[in-house]
Design an enzyme around this catalytic site. Sequence first.
Site, PDB file in Angstrom:
ATOM      1  CB  ILE A  19      -0.927  -0.007   1.232  1.00 18.97           C
ATOM      2  CG1 ILE A  19      -2.107  -0.942   0.975  1.00 18.97           C
ATOM      3  CG2 ILE A  19      -1.411   1.387   1.568  1.00 18.97           C
ATOM      4  CD1 ILE A  19      -3.182  -0.878   2.028  1.00 18.97           C
ATOM      5  CG  ASP A  66      -3.631  -8.412   1.327  1.00 21.50           C
ATOM      6  OD1 ASP A  66      -4.361  -9.081   2.068  1.00 21.50           O
ATOM      7  OD2 ASP A  66      -2.853  -7.540   1.747  1.00 21.50           O
ATOM      8  CD  GLU A 117      -1.103  -6.467   5.590  1.00 26.86           C
ATOM      9  OE1 GLU A 117      -0.184  -7.258   5.895  1.00 26.86           O
ATOM     10  OE2 GLU A 117      -1.584  -6.420   4.464  1.00 26.86           O
ATOM     11  CG  ASP A 130      -8.278  -4.550   6.169  1.00 27.55           C
ATOM     12  OD1 ASP A 130      -7.498  -4.367   5.234  1.00 27.55           O
ATOM     13  OD2 ASP A 130      -8.738  -3.620   6.862  1.00 27.55           O
TER      14      ASP A 130
END
Lengths: 295, 295, 295, 295, 295, 295
Positions: A85, A144, A164, A172
Amino acid sequence: LLLPAQTFIRTMSSSDGPTSPYTTLTISRPAESITHVQLHRPDKLNAMNKAFWREMVECFNEITEDKDCRVVVVSGAGKIFTAGIDLMDMANDILQPKGDDAARVSWNFRKFITKYQETFSVIEKCPKPVVVAVHGACIGGGVDLITACDIRLCTQDAWFQVKEVDVGLAADVGTLQRLPKVIGSRSLVNELALTARKMYADEAKSSGLVSRVFADKEAMMAGALEMAGEIAGRSPVAVQGTKINLIYSRDHSVDEGLHFMATWNMSMLQTEDLTKSAQAAIEKKSPKTAVFSKL
Amino acid sequence: LLLPAQTFIRTMSSSDGPTSPYTTLTISRPAESITHVQLHRPDKLNAMNKAFWREMVECFNEITEDKDCRVVVVSGAGKIFTAGIDLMDMANDILQPKGDDAARVSWNFRKFITKYQETFSVIEKCPKPVVVAVHGACIGGGVDLITACDIRLCTQDAWFQVKEVDVGLAADVGTLQRLPKVIGSRSLVNELALTARKMYADEAKSSGLVSRVFADKEAMMAGALEMAGEIAGRSPVAVQGTKINLIYSRDHSVDEGLHFMATWNMSMLQTEDLTKSAQAAIEKKSPKTAVFSKL
Amino acid sequence: LLLPAQTFIRTMSSSDGPTSPYTTLTISRPAESITHVQLHRPDKLNAMNKAFWREMVECFNEITEDKDCRVVVVSGAGKIFTAGIDLMDMANDILQPKGDDAARVSWNFRKFITKYQETFSVIEKCPKPVVVAVHGACIGGGVDLITACDIRLCTQDAWFQVKEVDVGLAADVGTLQRLPKVIGSRSLVNELALTARKMYADEAKSSGLVSRVFADKEAMMAGALEMAGEIAGRSPVAVQGTKINLIYSRDHSVDEGLHFMATWNMSMLQTEDLTKSAQAAIEKKSPKTAVFSKL
Amino acid sequence: LLLPAQTFIRTMSSSDGPTSPYTTLTISRPAESITHVQLHRPDKLNAMNKAFWREMVECFNEITEDKDCRVVVVSGAGKIFTAGIDLMDMANDILQPKGDDAARVSWNFRKFITKYQETFSVIEKCPKPVVVAVHGACIGGGVDLITACDIRLCTQDAWFQVKEVDVGLAADVGTLQRLPKVIGSRSLVNELALTARKMYADEAKSSGLVSRVFADKEAMMAGALEMAGEIAGRSPVAVQGTKINLIYSRDHSVDEGLHFMATWNMSMLQTEDLTKSAQAAIEKKSPKTAVFSKL
Amino acid sequence: LLLPAQTFIRTMSSSDGPTSPYTTLTISRPAESITHVQLHRPDKLNAMNKAFWREMVECFNEITEDKDCRVVVVSGAGKIFTAGIDLMDMANDILQPKGDDAARVSWNFRKFITKYQETFSVIEKCPKPVVVAVHGACIGGGVDLITACDIRLCTQDAWFQVKEVDVGLAADVGTLQRLPKVIGSRSLVNELALTARKMYADEAKSSGLVSRVFADKEAMMAGALEMAGEIAGRSPVAVQGTKINLIYSRDHSVDEGLHFMATWNMSMLQTEDLTKSAQAAIEKKSPKTAVFSKL
Amino acid sequence: LLLPAQTFIRTMSSSDGPTSPYTTLTISRPAESITHVQLHRPDKLNAMNKAFWREMVECFNEITEDKDCRVVVVSGAGKIFTAGIDLMDMANDILQPKGDDAARVSWNFRKFITKYQETFSVIEKCPKPVVVAVHGACIGGGVDLITACDIRLCTQDAWFQVKEVDVGLAADVGTLQRLPKVIGSRSLVNELALTARKMYADEAKSSGLVSRVFADKEAMMAGALEMAGEIAGRSPVAVQGTKINLIYSRDHSVDEGLHFMATWNMSMLQTEDLTKSAQAAIEKKSPKTAVFSKL
């Protein structure tokens, strides 16, 4: 049918930037029926910014409808596969949540998470097999992403990190749900998710996260394309039915899986691909010599 | 209690042909409480013809009722374990389906697939553990068969192939449902099912498809019988309850599995086998020295 | 933040006996936020007697409520980890069941089994990660215990044995339910459960039962504490949410898991730990330098 | 297409005894595509003896394969529908169970119960709708039977009784599983099953157990045949697909049900029955005027 | 807060045609926070043409995002609620399917059915309660639509018909999945779906399909708006959380439902609506007097 | 065996206050094997305060272990059954939640809700049937309570209200999970939960929430005791097995339910109660004349 591997590589690496209208992805067709999706923000280590999350969905929706595509290869441009991210780009949404009270903030977070989960679920909902080729590093959101792909390859220098917990949250958008169903050692899954330690290529191979390790990126991309070629040459009715049923099986009991399979194949066995493949077999030819209708 | 391994082998290989009324299977009793089922169409590489599908069901139904059998060993006669479905024998049913319109053809295909799925599900429904010993090759339908068995062994020269996509169809009699629950690497499962590549003994061992690899068939059969002997010598109440609950657990959550287990054992703990086994333990004897009632 | 490993060991081994009110467990705090639970009946090879089953529940209930504990390490005192159920102590309950008829005996057995299943389920229900360190041997009930823990480590000389079929019963306090979800090879699981054979450290590692093997107990305990320290230093909101969702995922489909995750994180993302962790990241510090509120 | 109701009745009641090879069932064809199965031990109040349990399975297996049958009507000969299990005939199996210890007795009971459960599950597995017409009384095993049927009718004088608690056992061949999914009031279901009280026609109607009440048996049989005629006249692809999906829906979430339905109808919509039915609709004719291929 | 019912009616009936950009739907706001969606092809008896299927999705997606809407009322313009699918408009897609072989036709049908299933699933995914008011007739696709709504009302002259078997197909956009979970009598559900008979208002009420019957359309619309007003005046956090959990419960066991509920409410109880509602209660005022933030 | 109804009533109403150590419950034994639990804070309309939530758990845990109790009757002292949660007593916990940030507040709320859900789940986990008798009013938490009971009765003047949306929250201790599985009309369930309107005795009866309505409390209590007597007189093995399997069936598919049932009854059929009941039947006596061992 297939070009020599070298040519593929060249085709694949010739991309100079994102493919319009995308700003984070480069799309190409290195060989017949194969779509290559490249994460392409190399100066940002392919970090996943807001645009990326939206574009992945659009891209895979298009691939799902593209009758000329039978297999997808996903890789990353530049030094590593992805840094996960892009916290800078997304800090707003995460650190300054909106809502008049904690319940309404929660409501908005839920919509936000659900939307981001969708990003990688589209890979799974796309019936075409997705081969992902990881080099350098695959961090946080990258895990992910790859656990939603069908086949995972990596280079000898690759490492993986469920990042994470380091930023104060439980993963998530898929890692906690898919990783335990992807690799066989629950102790290892828990260790990776709870300590955020790096896992290197050898352990990734022995634990089953990847099914093949290559010396370097060039070799891996050649390998990925060869594998994609093997798949692309076979009946799309057989191949895509196989993907759909493998995913169904993961989430159901064996009895349920068999029941669904019988209901699926009651029509799919009526394909002409069966006759064509049988014909090739009788003539001692590869199934890839048969010409199958588009699906 | 057990004969020397050599004797077993002789007993096992002395069969000159199928055991009447079967035409594709040879049934023998190499040692007390052990039933040996041999795929026996060596000239056809043990390809699965119509008779085979029917006979497997009959054979395992008999075994289920046979109180003198506590463990089953399955192997193949001749050069390889099995070449999979006998396409010639079955082409009719698959390539010339019956039915007045596509819906009715589908209806008939569904009945057909369901019936063939049953063939291997009987192995799972039989409460007696089934050890399968693979040599040479295990192709297509063979993988469906062995994934329904409990313990898988192979020789060093064995290879395995999920062949179905090569003939234009998604594997529909168990492989896609069971293989992912049998081995730990999802990337590998997908690769095997989508590319139809061969997997050799070493990878079969490291991926967990088989739990032991032997130098050659003779050594494997000796090993299979020794293992079968270990199982056959223990309490059938314990052994068969273990199989039933292992299969139940596979298809349920841990909580559901525990709930079922408690309901199962509330009666099974009342067996005298418990006292007999405890007695053996106190006397420092092997549990195999106890004499258990038939089940 | 953390003491040197040597100090931990000393702290851990300084316990001379069970910690009151427990008679079978020694509880200590070798480092901040870490609770060390030691099975402590070394003269009985840590066999599980009636007191043990009750004390494990009490102990983990306390740990669940203890806001100063963020991670748990479980190990065994003396020569081996545990010899499993203490048959002598429990023979009464098992071999002389109570009840006026077979149905009533069953009724009582069911309550008994359910209570004992709870003993290890508390480990799973405790949201704090549990690292278990096995040396010497882990037999019967010991396997039930460790499969309910999150991360498994062992020494090079350790071996594991699913012992139940040897005493005439199907394992009923967790092994048959959890072991197949813990390791990747179903053939191996079945073999272990049906033959009661020993599995040594190397196979435990390659099969995924343990994620790390250490040369000896001292090295293992240092490693366990280091790992526990890594976990304890991170956001408890992130860590405990990760454990809860990993267990939820095991027992549900991916879609269900994602749905629950979104509902979970809609509130948990509102933690200040996120900002603190992000701050540390920006300052290039370890997340362990942040100070998180208790949970 | 249909004979006048009076004729049906005559056809139906003309049976003088069981239809060979059955000894407890009379089978007839009162109208095209309709099979009438009559419980026929009137002197024993149609009590279910050993032969009955076996014959029901054989009978419905035949009906499933009989392409000339599209709907089934089940009723009882003589004074009442059925008195339930014939305890005299079956006392042996239930009251003098076989097995060397309580565990082995349990093992045998489980096989016994499972076999008897199958008896009524065949009604559900038969894809042809089953209308059951109850007069007089429907006791114990009779309730197990009718809850496995699709549509329930009764006469004004009928009553129903979940009798099992009166004989010291929990109903185990379907009532406890199906009744709560058949009627809408859980309080009523529990009351009936726990007190064994009788429920009369009016309550059966208002609670939804039956969907119609008729004045007497003659009117009911006419009504049953008329309803069966309505069903038999419609596309068997549509009708049998409807039954299969209604049962699937009962046991799955709405999402699962929709997913299965789409997979089912992807082939079934290719039926020519659709065109034939559409043609009839355009010509303002009843769908029953179309001639559909057998299924 | 609420206008007198008469005014609502006028507002609602003042619509002269579809609301741009829709061509089959009229959207209005008869009272604060209430959206009225009217099926509006009165000259075609509100038959569902291609445009309708697309517009329902768009419309409910908008409603989901519209923070000014808290409740939806759905009704039909003209003589009846809806005649169901507009076969003329859709004949192409259904009767002249595309695809090179039966398998590919099936593939396309599956996408088609799945898309149409989505049309009504959006109603369920929209967290705002949907009250549907039926007058005249509700046929075929109309039943699929209303079973996806939350509360069903009808006029005394209304009737309902599960029409699909009449046109040669099993209902595949929701009726077979939802109707059995909507009404309490399984015998009735089966009868309706297998015979396509009409069900009138009284039976619809006694069977639980609708919860209220009104004398005529005017009275029903007044009643619908009053009920919508009751809902709209309450906390949207409470109301929408209630809908989401009611749907979750339908598809899960009670234990799963409770677990999800606790995870849901752990954040939702932090709403200020709770304090506002409590305040109103203490002051003996209606909860509708409180002013709640938008959601 | 049973006392005349009048006597019961007197016994039941003679209680002058809570039964020590309880402060909110009165426990009595109006007849052999029947336990009467009375909500007893009449001056507070039996509102559920903190003590009540704790005492219900203790009370039902005791009842579960009490071999002299076979059936439970629950009713309320004073003017109404219960006014639901005692908001004054519990405001602290709900309106002033604890926790350093929103995530930690959520964490604590989740523990709080889970604990309160347990309060009524104990009723379901208690294998003894629970008959609840409602008079006057049953509001909010009262509906959570009664939906966890097995059989519901009420007086003609009773009304029921799912009150939660009125106080700004979604009902979270059972109503939303159990009510839809208790009554047959989903439209009605949704209406009740979304509008918080009152439902009176007649609708409670016709919708199936209660199975019987009585003229007044005295008649209802006599009826409740008579029904309890019917249940208490039958084999506890049969009765409690029936309750356990009815609840299992609710949460599982029919196939799962049958499988569990067979595993349950394999031991329970070995009860002597079967012979005793059969004996009574042969002698044409009521099953209540048999004397069954305690369970």
